[in-house]
Design a protein around this motif. Sequence first.
Motif, PDB file in Angstrom:
ATOM      1  N   THR A   8       0.932  -1.113   0.081  1.00 16.01           N
ATOM      2  CA  THR A   8      -0.064  -0.082  -0.009  1.00 16.01           C
ATOM      3  C   THR A   8       0.885   1.275  -0.050  1.00 16.01           C
ATOM      4  O   THR A   8       2.010   1.165   0.540  1.00 16.01           O
ATOM      5  CB  THR A   8      -1.061   0.045   1.192  1.00 16.01           C
ATOM      6  OG1 THR A   8      -0.140   0.053   2.451  1.00 16.01           O
ATOM      7  CG2 THR A   8      -1.596  -1.084   1.231  1.00 16.01           C
ATOM      8  N   GLY A   9       0.195   2.250  -0.399  1.00 10.53           N
ATOM      9  CA  GLY A   9       1.154   3.656  -0.573  1.00 10.53           C
ATOM     10  C   GLY A   9       0.791   4.349  -1.474  1.00 10.53           C
ATOM     11  O   GLY A   9      -0.325   4.193  -2.039  1.00 10.53           O
ATOM     12  N   SER A  10       1.544   5.280  -1.710  1.00 11.09           N
ATOM     13  CA  SER A  10       1.563   6.398  -2.812  1.00 11.09           C
ATOM     14  C   SER A  10       2.020   6.141  -4.272  1.00 11.09           C
ATOM     15  O   SER A  10       2.703   5.058  -4.333  1.00 11.09           O
ATOM     16  CB  SER A  10       2.148   7.756  -2.208  1.00 11.09           C
ATOM     17  OG  SER A  10       3.344   7.758  -2.172  1.00 11.09           O
ATOM     18  N   THR A  11       1.746   7.055  -4.924  1.00  9.92           N
ATOM     19  CA  THR A  11       2.344   6.659  -6.470  1.00  9.92           C
ATOM     20  C   THR A  11       3.772   6.716  -6.266  1.00  9.92           C
ATOM     21  O   THR A  11       4.520   6.497  -7.098  1.00  9.92           O
ATOM     22  CB  THR A  11       1.751   7.834  -7.349  1.00  9.92           C
ATOM     23  OG1 THR A  11       2.058   9.095  -7.046  1.00  9.92           O
ATOM     24  CG2 THR A  11       0.229   7.373  -7.961  1.00  9.92           C
ATOM     25  N   GLY A  12       4.311   7.875  -5.432  1.00  9.76           N
ATOM     26  CA  GLY A  12       5.861   7.796  -5.102  1.00  9.76           C
ATOM     27  C   GLY A  12       6.163   6.502  -4.572  1.00  9.76           C
ATOM     28  O   GLY A  12       7.582   5.992  -4.956  1.00  9.76           O
ATOM     29  N   THR A  13       5.758   5.912  -3.970  1.00  8.09           N
ATOM     30  CA  THR A  13       6.026   4.241  -3.175  1.00  8.09           C
ATOM     31  C   THR A  13       6.252   3.550  -4.614  1.00  8.09           C
ATOM     32  O   THR A  13       7.212   2.782  -4.590  1.00  8.09           O
ATOM     33  CB  THR A  13       5.219   3.782  -2.241  1.00  8.09           C
ATOM     34  OG1 THR A  13       5.063   4.949  -1.199  1.00  8.09           O
ATOM     35  CG2 THR A  13       5.606   2.694  -1.694  1.00  8.09           C
ATOM     36  N   LEU A  14       5.225   3.478  -5.459  1.00  2.00           N
ATOM     37  CA  LEU A  14       5.180   2.632  -6.440  1.00  2.00           C
ATOM     38  C   LEU A  14       6.351   3.027  -7.273  1.00  2.00           C
ATOM     39  O   LEU A  14       6.964   1.942  -7.914  1.00  2.00           O
ATOM     40  CB  LEU A  14       3.668   2.697  -7.056  1.00  2.00           C
ATOM     41  CG  LEU A  14       3.806   1.787  -8.344  1.00  2.00           C
ATOM     42  CD1 LEU A  14       3.916   0.478  -8.006  1.00  2.00           C
ATOM     43  CD2 LEU A  14       2.123   2.135  -9.284  1.00  2.00           C
ATOM     44  N   PHE A  15       6.604   3.968  -7.675  1.00  2.00           N
ATOM     45  CA  PHE A  15       7.567   4.584  -8.371  1.00  2.00           C
ATOM     46  C   PHE A  15       8.904   4.294  -7.799  1.00  2.00           C
ATOM     47  O   PHE A  15       9.995   3.596  -8.553  1.00  2.00           O
ATOM     48  CB  PHE A  15       7.686   6.183  -8.614  1.00  2.00           C
ATOM     49  CG  PHE A  15       8.669   6.516  -9.633  1.00  2.00           C
ATOM     50  CD1 PHE A  15       8.607   6.415 -10.974  1.00  2.00           C
ATOM     51  CD2 PHE A  15       9.788   7.355  -9.224  1.00  2.00           C
ATOM     52  CE1 PHE A  15       9.599   6.741 -11.668  1.00  2.00           C
ATOM     53  CE2 PHE A  15      10.611   8.033 -10.083  1.00  2.00           C
ATOM     54  CZ  PHE A  15      10.606   7.588 -11.506  1.00  2.00           C
ATOM     55  N   LEU A  16       9.305   4.216  -6.677  1.00  2.00           N
ATOM     56  CA  LEU A  16      10.383   3.763  -5.824  1.00  2.00           C
ATOM     57  C   LEU A  16      10.697   2.267  -5.852  1.00  2.00           C
ATOM     58  O   LEU A  16      11.721   1.815  -6.290  1.00  2.00           O
ATOM     59  CB  LEU A  16      10.219   4.074  -4.440  1.00  2.00           C
ATOM     60  CG  LEU A  16      11.408   3.833  -3.561  1.00  2.00           C
ATOM     61  CD1 LEU A  16      12.949   4.559  -4.099  1.00  2.00           C
ATOM     62  CD2 LEU A  16      11.208   3.863  -1.956  1.00  2.00           C
ATOM     63  N   TYR A  17       9.658   1.674  -5.973  1.00  2.00           N
ATOM     64  CA  TYR A  17       9.668   0.023  -5.905  1.00  2.00           C
ATOM     65  C   TYR A  17      10.027  -0.303  -7.499  1.00  2.00           C
ATOM     66  O   TYR A  17      10.963  -1.051  -7.772  1.00  2.00           O
ATOM     67  CB  TYR A  17       8.213  -0.790  -5.857  1.00  2.00           C
ATOM     68  CG  TYR A  17       8.059  -0.777  -4.279  1.00  2.00           C
ATOM     69  CD1 TYR A  17       9.176  -0.850  -3.332  1.00  2.00           C
ATOM     70  CD2 TYR A  17       7.009  -0.274  -3.813  1.00  2.00           C
ATOM     71  CE1 TYR A  17       8.823  -0.904  -2.009  1.00  2.00           C
ATOM     72  CE2 TYR A  17       6.368  -0.743  -2.657  1.00  2.00           C
ATOM     73  CZ  TYR A  17       7.558  -0.991  -1.708  1.00  2.00           C
ATOM     74  OH  TYR A  17       7.277  -0.935  -0.062  1.00  2.00           O
TER      75      TYR A  17
END
Length: 149
Positions: free
Chosen positions: A43-52
């Motif tokens: 779960t998280g933000s679009t920034g977390t998804l981009f970091l992954y």
Amino acid sequence: MIVILGLILLVAAVVVGVAGVLTNTGSAHALPHGFAVFGYHVTGSTGTLFLYGIIVGAVALLGLSLLLAGARRTARRGRTARHGLTQSRRETAAAGKQRDDLIDQRDTARAQTAQARGDAPPGDAHRPEPDADGHPGRLHLFGHRPAHR
């Protein structure tokens, strides 16, 4: 070893990336509700998804660079070995030619000496026949004698 490790990392990164995309399609997997990769819910933000995504891309890049470095190293070893073999063959051929030239010079000198004396070359009657390769056989000057005891 480096090639195998690089290949494993590259395959793992591709599998994780493809599984993340294919299992999280549709409106049920919108980012505000989280997404899952191999059953692990993120779960998280679009920034977390981009970091992954950056992390997966970096692992893939590391795997690819290790794979290419290992392949380059193997190719360099092979090229060096082929160069050494070629040089060794050249040196062997040059040594064989030099040996043949020296044998020809020796035979010419013996023939000239015998001709100057007016008789046949010494030991010519006992000269062994050439073998199958055309090389002269061994000349046993003192015959076959048992070793001294």
